[in-house]
Design a protein around this motif. Sequence first.
Motif, short mmCIF file in Angstrom:
data_model
loop_
_atom_site.label_atom_id
_atom_site.label_comp_id
_atom_site.label_asym_id
_atom_site.label_seq_id
_atom_site.Cartn_x
_atom_site.Cartn_y
_atom_site.Cartn_z
N LYS A 15 0.87 -1.25 0.04
CA LYS A 15 0.07 0.06 0.01
C LYS A 15 0.69 1.26 0.11
O LYS A 15 0.41 2.11 -0.58
CB LYS A 15 -0.94 -0.16 1.18
N ARG A 27 -8.56 11.34 -3.83
CA ARG A 27 -9.52 10.39 -3.13
C ARG A 27 -8.54 9.15 -3.02
O ARG A 27 -8.97 8.47 -2.10
CB ARG A 27 -10.68 10.07 -4.01
N THR A 28 -7.95 8.52 -3.73
CA THR A 28 -7.02 7.25 -3.75
C THR A 28 -6.02 7.71 -2.73
O THR A 28 -5.79 6.72 -1.90
CB THR A 28 -6.36 7.06 -5.14
N ARG A 30 -6.11 9.40 0.02
CA ARG A 30 -6.94 9.59 1.21
C ARG A 30 -7.19 7.96 1.85
O ARG A 30 -7.16 7.67 2.69
CB ARG A 30 -8.22 10.43 1.30
N SER A 31 -7.78 7.26 0.87
CA SER A 31 -8.04 5.93 0.77
C SER A 31 -6.99 5.23 1.23
O SER A 31 -7.12 4.43 2.47
CB SER A 31 -8.92 5.61 -0.11
N ASP A 34 -5.75 6.16 5.14
CA ASP A 34 -6.54 5.54 5.93
C ASP A 34 -6.38 4.01 6.14
O ASP A 34 -6.35 3.58 7.19
CB ASP A 34 -8.12 5.70 5.47
N SER A 35 -6.19 3.36 5.06
CA SER A 35 -5.89 1.96 4.98
C SER A 35 -4.63 1.55 5.85
O SER A 35 -4.48 0.67 6.56
CB SER A 35 -6.02 1.45 3.68
N SER A 83 -4.01 12.81 9.12
CA SER A 83 -4.90 11.87 8.31
C SER A 83 -4.90 10.49 8.57
O SER A 83 -5.64 9.66 8.66
CB SER A 83 -4.39 11.90 6.72
#
Length: 112
Positions: A15, A27-28, A30-31, A34-35, A83
């Motif tokens: 990741k 958006r990617t 942020r995702s 978070d992951s 974040s």
Amino acid sequence: MSNIFVSKHPIVQQKISELRRASNEPRTVRSLTDSIGRLLMYEATLDLPLAPTSEEHSPVGTYMGQRIAIRQALVPILRSGLSLLNAASDLLHDAEVRHLGLFREESTLQPV
């Protein structure tokens, strides 16, 4: 006392590799952040000590409740730290948040 945690988990590494792509949409990013944060928090909290609380009851029987035995503080640093805060506060919902207030200067982008 502070600890430094370095994850060697293959999913975290993959990741992070995805996160480094310059072509990522916000958006990617942020995702992925978070992951990654959720995976890091899971790994970093594996050895937190537990303390018994009180006897509890469930539909299948009685059990001893547990809580995290030590107090935790979350200290987000710069914007990337903010974040990661959602993942951390989801797992450690009783932790204090101590924000250092570090930001970047607009023209030089140096930490302030």
